[in-house]
Write an enzyme that holds these catalytic residues in place. Structure first.
Site, PDB file in Angstrom:
ATOM      1  N   CYS A  72      31.299  37.416  48.534  1.00 30.82           N
ATOM      2  CA  CYS A  72      30.503  38.651  48.503  1.00 30.82           C
ATOM      3  C   CYS A  72      30.135  39.052  47.076  1.00 30.82           C
ATOM      4  O   CYS A  72      29.482  40.066  46.871  1.00 30.82           O
ATOM      5  CB  CYS A  72      31.235  39.782  49.216  1.00 30.82           C
ATOM      6  SG  CYS A  72      32.838  40.152  48.495  1.00 30.82           S
TER       7      CYS A  72
ATOM      8  N   HIS B 211      19.584  54.225  37.360  1.00 33.52           N
ATOM      9  CA  HIS B 211      19.010  54.551  38.666  1.00 33.52           C
ATOM     10  C   HIS B 211      17.550  54.132  38.740  1.00 33.52           C
ATOM     11  O   HIS B 211      17.061  53.720  39.776  1.00 33.52           O
ATOM     12  CB  HIS B 211      19.121  56.058  38.924  1.00 33.52           C
ATOM     13  CG  HIS B 211      20.454  56.448  39.474  1.00 33.52           C
ATOM     14  ND1 HIS B 211      20.922  57.730  39.463  1.00 33.52           N
ATOM     15  CD2 HIS B 211      21.422  55.711  40.050  1.00 33.52           C
ATOM     16  CE1 HIS B 211      22.115  57.760  40.014  1.00 33.52           C
ATOM     17  NE2 HIS B 211      22.445  56.555  40.374  1.00 33.52           N
TER      18      HIS B 211
ATOM     19  N   GLU C 220      39.714  37.569  43.846  1.00 30.43           N
ATOM     20  CA  GLU C 220      38.918  37.865  42.648  1.00 30.43           C
ATOM     21  C   GLU C 220      39.746  37.856  41.380  1.00 30.43           C
ATOM     22  O   GLU C 220      39.278  38.256  40.320  1.00 30.43           O
ATOM     23  CB  GLU C 220      38.167  39.183  42.817  1.00 30.43           C
ATOM     24  CG  GLU C 220      38.978  40.332  43.337  1.00 30.43           C
ATOM     25  CD  GLU C 220      38.135  41.590  43.584  1.00 30.43           C
ATOM     26  OE1 GLU C 220      36.951  41.610  43.240  1.00 30.43           O
ATOM     27  OE2 GLU C 220      38.700  42.556  44.110  1.00 30.43           O
TER      28      GLU C 220
ATOM     29  N   ASP D 144      34.420  39.726  39.693  1.00 30.15           N
ATOM     30  CA  ASP D 144      35.698  39.882  39.000  1.00 30.15           C
ATOM     31  C   ASP D 144      36.358  38.542  38.717  1.00 30.15           C
ATOM     32  O   ASP D 144      37.002  38.377  37.681  1.00 30.15           O
ATOM     33  CB  ASP D 144      36.634  40.766  39.831  1.00 30.15           C
ATOM     34  CG  ASP D 144      36.341  42.234  39.585  1.00 30.15           C
ATOM     35  OD1 ASP D 144      36.181  42.609  38.410  1.00 30.15           O
ATOM     36  OD2 ASP D 144      36.245  42.995  40.554  1.00 30.15           O
TER      37      ASP D 144
HETATM   38  C1  PEP Z   1      33.366  41.111  43.046  1.00 28.27           C
HETATM   39  O1  PEP Z   1      34.203  41.357  42.188  1.00 28.27           O
HETATM   40  O2  PEP Z   1      32.738  40.024  43.097  1.00 28.27           O
HETATM   41  C2  PEP Z   1      33.021  42.114  44.065  1.00 28.27           C
HETATM   42  C3  PEP Z   1      32.225  41.833  45.071  1.00 28.27           C
HETATM   43  O3  PEP Z   1      33.534  43.350  43.921  1.00 28.27           O
HETATM   44  P1  PEP Z   1      32.977  44.466  42.903  1.00 28.27           P
HETATM   45  O4  PEP Z   1      31.725  43.953  42.297  1.00 28.27           O
HETATM   46  O5  PEP Z   1      32.791  45.681  43.725  1.00 28.27           O
HETATM   47  O6  PEP Z   1      34.110  44.568  41.927  1.00 28.27           O
HETATM   48 MG    MG Z   2      35.537  43.020  42.469  1.00 24.28          MG
END
Ligand code: PEP
Ligand code: MG
Length: 581
Positions: A510, A195, A439, A463
C-alpha cells in the site's frame, strides 16, 4: 527565443496556452500605534475585514458548487474554519489591545508567530496548515487595506485556456480558476504536499510549483508549454516543440479516455492471474473519488486523519460512525482499516503545542508504539473497528510493528475489547481479520514469524525505504537517496512476499511504490498479487497488469534482482518496461 524552466511537477499532464501572469501584490504591512481610545475602533476594523474575507470565500464556494464535488470544496471550508481560528484571532486582538497597534500589524505579528512554530516542527502536514494560515491572513490583509477586490474572480473571462503564472496560489484560487477553465498553472513557491498541489492533482490541472523567478522572466501572453509530469516549462517554444507537445497532449488525452474503458473491468494478467487492485483513502469522502475510477475495495484507510482533523482523540462512537460511513460507501467491497499511525509526520497540533518533540520523531513514539502506550485510547479504536466489522467486510491493520512482543500485547488488547463489547451486549465481529504493515526492516526480516500469527501483511514502502536507507522521508536534503530500487529494499520486499507464499496468507503493498506504474511489472514479477494504490493511478496500474504475463516477467525479474547496483536495476527495468509497452 525559447526559455526552459524547471520546477517540481505536482500534477501531471501537458498544457499549452498563453501566460497569464498574476500580479496580486500583498499590501505593505506598516506598524503604527494608535490612541488608547481607538482600540475598540481598530478591533472593529479587524472583525469587519475578517467578515469581508469570509464573505469572499463563501461567494467563491457558491460560484463553484455545481461543478466541483463536495469533498473538494472542503478546502474552502478549511480556510473558512481558519478565519475563525481562536489562536489566530485572539492572538491578534491581544496584540491590538496590549500594544495599542494597528490591526494589520497585529495580525501579521500573530501570523509570523504561528508560521515560526510550524517551521520549527518540520512536519509536512502542518506545513500545509501553515500555507492555509498565510493564505487566510493575506486575504484579511487585503480586506484591511481595502484592496479587497483584487481577487482572481475579476478576471473571469481572461483566464479560459490560460496558464497561470503566480508567486503562490491558495486552494480557493485554484478552485475558482478551475471553474474558469484554466489550462494549467505554475507557481514560484509551494511544495508537492501543499493543499493547492493536492487539489491540482484531484482536479486534473497540470501544474508545476517551485519555478523560481517565473514572474520576472515570463511575460504576459507569451506562449507556454507546461509538462506537469516532468516539472518542465517552455516559454516561447519554437514550432518543432509546439508540434511535438501538441501531439503528446493529443495522445495523452486519448490514452486517458481509453483507460476509463477499464473501469470496473476485472484485473487479470494475460496468463490468467487475478490481481486484487484496491485504493488508499484518508477519509470516508475519498471513497467517492475512488469510485470515479473503479468500484473496488480499500487496502489502506489511514484513520489518523480523523484524529488530526479533529485535533484530539475521537470517541469510540465517532470512530464507529466514521468507519461505518466508509464501509457503507464501499457497497460491499472490503475495507482495511489501519489503526492510528500518529506521530512523526502525522502529529496532533495539540500535542505539538505542548513541549518539545522527540529529536527523532520517526523513530520515536509513533504508530502502534503510541497506541500501546495509551491503551485506553487504543481500546476505543479497537472496539469501534470490531463493531463496524459486524456490518461488512472489514480488516484491521497495525502500522509499524517491529517485534512479535508487540503482537502479544495487541492480541491481549483485542481480547479485552471483545470482552468489553460482549459485556455491553454490543454487536461485533468475533473473527475480525488482523494484519500488519511491514514497514520496518526488523519486521520484514522476521516476516515469516509475523505471517504465522497474522491474517495478512501489507508492505508500506514509504516507511520501509525510509528506515532501510536511513533517510528522513520528509527531509528534502536527502530525498535524492529515496530509491525503491535499492537492492536492500527489494530484498526485504522479496522476504515479505516469500513469507506470504510459504504461509499462504495475503501480502499486499500500500506504499507509494505500488501506485507508480514504472514498478508494476517488477512487483508482478516478484509475486505481488494485492496492490493498494492512489485513486488516480488505479486505471493506469490496471492497464499494465492486464497487459502483463507473470510467466514471462518472473524469470526476467528474478535475474534483475541479483544485480547489486541500483542504477543497473533501474536501467534494466526501463528496458523491460519498454519491451512490454
Ligand atoms: C507506508 O509507509 O508505505 C505507508 C503506506 O504508510 P504511511 O505513508 O501512512 O506512513
Ligand atoms: Mg508508513
Amino acid at each position: 527565443m525559447s526559455i526552459m524552466f524547471n520546477g517540481i511537477g505536482v500534477s501531471k499532464g501537458i498544457a499549452i496556452g498563453q501566460a497569464y501572469v498574476l500580479y496580486r501584490e500583498q499590501p505593505e504591512v506598516r506598524e503604527y500605534t494608535i490612541d488608547k481610545g481607538r482600540i475598540q475602533h481598530e478591533i472593529k476594523r479587524f472583525h469587519r475585514a475578517r467578515k469581508q474575507a469570509q464573505q469572499q470565500l463563501q461567494d467563491i464556494k457558491q460560484k463553484i458548487k455545481d461543478n466541483v464535488p463536495k469533498d473538494i470544496t472542503q478546502f474552502i471550508d478549511t480556510n473558512l474554519l481558519m478565519l475563525n481560528d481562536p489562536i489566530l484571532n485572539e492572538g491578534t486582538l491581544k496584540q491590538i489591545k496590549q500594544n495599542a497597534c494597528n490591526a494589520e500589524w497585529a495580525l501579521q505579528a500573530q501570523c509570523d508567530r504561528l508560521v515560526k512554530v510550524f517551521d520549527e516542527m518540520d512536519d509536512p502536514y502542518l506545513k500545509t496548515r501553515k500555507d492555509d494560515i498565510i493564505h487566510v491572513v493575506q486575504r484579511i490583509q487585503r480586506c484591511l487595506s481595502s484592496d479587497a477586490d483584487a481577487d482572481i474572480a475579476e478576471d473571469q473571462e481572461h483566464l479560459k485556456g490560460r496558464i497561470i503564472v503566480a508567486d503562490d496560489l491558495t486552494p480557493a484560487d485554484t478552485l475558482l480558476m478551475q471553474h474558469q477553465k484554466i489550462a494549467g498553472f505554475i507557481t514560484e513557491y509551494g511544495g508537492p504536499l501543499s493543499h493547492t498541489a493536492i487539489l491540482a492533482r484531484n482536479l486534473g490541472i497540470p501544474a508545476i510549483v517551485g519555478v523560481h523567478n517565473a514572474k520576472q522572466l515570463i511575460q504576459a501572453n507569451e506562449t507556454l508549454i507546461l509538462d506537469g509530469k516532468q516539472g518542465m516549462l517552455i516559454a516561447e517554444p519554437d514550432r518543432r516543440a509546439l508540434t511535438h507537445y501538441r501531439s503528446l497532449k493529443k495522445d495523452e488525452k486519448q490514452r486517458r479516455r481509453n483507460l476509463f474503458e477499464l473501469k470496473n473491468k476485472t484485473t487479470i494478467t494475460t496468463d490468467g492471474h487475478r490481481i486484487n487492485l484496491y485504493g488508499n483513502i484518508d477519509r470516508p469522502a475519498d471513497v467517492r473519488v475512488l469510485r470515479q475510477f473503479d468500484h473496488t475495495g480499500v487496502g489502506l484507510y489511514r484513520t489518523e486523519m480523523l484524529f488530526i482533523e479533529r485535533n484530539e482523540n475521537p470517541s469510540e462512537e465517532e470512530q464507529f460512525d466514521t468507519y461505518r460511513r466508509a464501509l457503507r460507501a464501499l457497497k460491499g467491497h472490503p475495507l482495511t482499516i489501519r489503526t492510528a499511525d500518529l506521530g512523526a509526520d502525522k502529529e496532533l497540533e495539540s500535542t505539538l503545542q505542548h513541549g518539545p518533540l522527540a529529536h527523532n520523531p520517526a523513530m520515536g513514539l509513533r504508530a502502534i508504539r503510541r497506541c500501546l502506550k495509551e491503551p485506553r485510547q487504543f481500546l476505543k479504536q479497537l472496539r469501534a473497528i470490531l463493531r463496524v466489522a459486524a456490518y461488512g467486510p472489514v480488516n484491521m491493520m497495525i502500522p509499524m510493528l517491529t517485534c512479535v512482543t508487540e503482537l502479544d500485547q495487541i492480541f491481549e488488547l483485542i481480547e479485552q475489547a471483545k470482552s468489553e463489547l460482549k459485556g455491553k451486549k454490543q454487536r461485533y465481529d468475533a473473527n475480525l481479520k488482523v494484519g500488519a504493515m511491514m514497514e520496518v526492516p526488523s519486521a520484514a526480516l522476521a516476516a515469516q514469524t509475523f505471517a504465522e500469527r497474522l491474517d495478512f501483511l501489507s508492505i508500506g514502502t514509504n516507511d520501509l525505504i525510509q528506515y532501510t536507507l536511513a533517510l528522513d522521508r520528509i527531509d528534502d536534503e536527502v530525498s535524492y537517496l529515496y530509491n525503491p530500487l535499492h537492492p536492500s529494499v527489494l530484498k526485504l520486499i522479496d522476504i515479505i512476499l516469500q513469507a506470504g507464499e510459504k504461509t499462504g496468507i495475503q501480502v499486499s503493498m500500500c506504499g507509494e511504490m505500488a501506485s507508480d506504474p514504472q514498478y508494476t511489472r517488477l512487483l508482478l514479477g516478484m509475486g505481488l498479487k494485492y496492490f493498494s494504490v492512489q485513486a488516480n493511478s488505479l486505471l493506469e496500474i490496471k492497464h499494465i497488469i492486464n497487459n502483463s504475463s507473470i510467466e514471462q516477467l518472473a524469470p526476467k525479474i528474478r535475474a534483475l534482482l541479483s544485480d547489486a547496483h541500483p542504477n543497473d536495476i533501474e536501467h534494466k527495468l526501463k528496458e523491460l518496461n519498454q519491451q512490454f509497452n
